[in-house]
Design a protein around this motif. Structure first.
Motif, mmCIF file in Angstrom:
data_model
loop_
_atom_site.group_PDB
_atom_site.id
_atom_site.type_symbol
_atom_site.label_atom_id
_atom_site.label_comp_id
_atom_site.label_asym_id
_atom_site.label_seq_id
_atom_site.Cartn_x
_atom_site.Cartn_y
_atom_site.Cartn_z
ATOM 1 N N UNK A 272 0.956 -1.036 -0.090
ATOM 2 C CA UNK A 272 -0.016 -0.007 -0.095
ATOM 3 C C UNK A 272 0.753 1.188 -0.076
ATOM 4 N N UNK A 273 0.556 1.979 -0.880
ATOM 5 C CA UNK A 273 1.120 3.479 -0.800
ATOM 6 C C UNK A 273 -0.044 4.532 -0.606
ATOM 7 N N UNK A 274 0.029 5.148 0.496
ATOM 8 C CA UNK A 274 -0.714 6.465 0.778
ATOM 9 C C UNK A 274 -0.215 7.811 0.508
ATOM 10 N N UNK A 275 -0.693 8.552 -0.083
ATOM 11 C CA UNK A 275 -0.458 10.054 -0.219
ATOM 12 C C UNK A 275 -1.267 10.844 0.389
ATOM 13 N N UNK A 276 -0.916 11.765 1.209
ATOM 14 C CA UNK A 276 -1.930 12.735 1.736
ATOM 15 C C UNK A 276 -1.635 13.846 0.961
ATOM 16 N N UNK A 277 -2.640 14.147 0.148
ATOM 17 C CA UNK A 277 -2.718 15.364 -0.823
ATOM 18 C C UNK A 277 -2.322 16.644 -0.383
ATOM 19 N N UNK A 278 -2.919 17.058 0.866
ATOM 20 C CA UNK A 278 -2.585 18.593 1.078
ATOM 21 C C UNK A 278 -1.254 18.902 1.572
ATOM 22 N N UNK A 279 -0.369 17.763 2.090
ATOM 23 C CA UNK A 279 0.929 18.103 2.501
ATOM 24 C C UNK A 279 1.732 17.217 1.401
ATOM 25 N N UNK A 280 1.508 16.306 0.830
ATOM 26 C CA UNK A 280 2.411 15.547 -0.112
ATOM 27 C C UNK A 280 3.223 14.643 0.632
#
Length: 355
Positions: free
Chosen positions: A238-246
């Motif tokens: 799994x790869x999770x990207x937190x969009x607001x902070x990158x």
């Protein structure tokens, strides 16, 4: 002497929390108040003990005017005068501004730095040091992610440490740890210098960090390459990207996609919490010039010199000639206690300057 109004504010807040907890509360509010209550309870007890001692000393001094009570009152006053400085310092330390994360569990990330294979071996030494230190304190360690070195040790190892006061004691470990020793592969006996970085992140409760689903991009893929304990042929990584902070977190050590997702979110939550703490710390930096280390991961904080059998913490210029015991976790407490004491002294001095 500590101002009475400052002491009264502590007791008033403690009473207010008790009163609110006895009313109907939303679960999130009750959890937050319970944490504050448990933190404030020993402080309130210390404040009451200190105030009682101050009142008793005043009374004993007044009683010395009575010839029949003078001798007993003088003895009592002397005992109280001896006790009061210790009680006062204890309350002063407890009233220092608290790091809100001190009672948190922690995510500890250890990464090999400069030095290739030797750095990976040293990262393994650091992991075992923290593992032994945690065991001695009754803490629990759970491995989150492991990437092994080619000849031993770790390129990277991430672990969750849980127990009482974990972050408060481990937070000063963040930074660059340097090792000086002769590698086993070195035929000429030359001393090599290698390094590993340690990042200690407070692990917040879910109520402390809200993560919105809309802010996440989650990709799944097939586990591959060294480092996964259970590399397999299913799309479990799994790869999770937190969009607001990158911020990007990957996790592939578990066979289950669900478990990898949960662990990746655990690390993401810790990194988001730490990012906010760093932002707040920068705002306060001007008023805390005396702090012990910044927690900056690029700051060289400690050197482990094997030929001389010593460990030096550069932030407080403390050297212990007991390298083996430090790496066994036994003498690490001496370094940590000294760092905490120095930080408290700096905070008390800063408060004095402000006053």
């Amino acid at each position: 002497m500590i101002p009475q109004e400052k002491l009264q504010r502590v007791l008033d807040r403690f009473d207010a929390i008790q009163s609110e907890m006895n009313s109907d509360l939303a679960p999130d509010r009750f959890v937050k108040l319970s944490k504050e209550f448990s933190e404030l309870q020993p402080i309130a007890a210390a404040v009451m003990e200190y105030r009682d001692a101050v009142a008793a000393l005043k009374e004993a001094r007044e009683m010395q005017a009575d010839p029949e009570m003078a001798e007993m009152a003088r003895e009592e006053a002397e005992e109280l005068e001896e006790r009061l400085p210790e009680l006062e310092r204890g309350v002063e330390l407890m009233l220092l501004p608290k790091d809100a994360a001190d009672n948190c569990n922690a995510i500890v990330e250890i990464r090999a730095g400069t030095g290739g294979d030797e750095a990976a071996l040293f990262a393994g030494d650091l992991f075992r040091m923290y593992e032994r230190y945690a065991a001695a304190r009754g803490w629990k360690i759970e491995l989150i992610s492991v990437s092994e070195g080619e000849v031993g040790g770790y390129k990277e190892i991430i672990l969750a440490v849980s127990g009482e006061g974990v972050f408060a004691r481990l937070k000063f470990e963040s930074g660059v740890h340097r090792v000086q020793r002769v590698p086993a592969t070195e035929s000429g006996g030359r001393i090599h210098t290698s390094a590993a970085t340690v990042a200690v992140l407070p692990q917040p409760e879910e109520v402390d960090v809200k993560i919105e689903d809309k802010d996440l991009r989650i990709d799944v893929y097939r586990s591959s390459g060294a480092g996964g304990q259970h590399v397999n042929t299913t799309d479990s990584a799994v790869r999770i990207t937190h969009i607001p902070t990158g911020i990007v977190v990957t996790q592939q050590d578990e066979k289950s996609q669900h478990k990898n997702r949960a662990r990746a979110l655990q690390v993401l939550r810790a990194r988001l919490f730490e990012a906010e703490r760093e932002r707040q710390a920068e705002e306060r930096a001007a008023t805390r010039k005396g702090q012990v280390g910044s927690g900056d991961r690029s700051e060289r904080i400690r050197t482990y010199n094997f030929p001389q059998g010593r460990v030096t913490d550069h932030r407080i210029n403390l050297t212990l000639h007991k390298l083996d015991k430090v790496l066994e976790g036994e003498a690490l407490e001496e370094l940590i206690s000294a760092l905490i004491a120095e930080d408290q002294a700096a905070q008390l001095a800063a408060m004095g300057d402000v006053a």
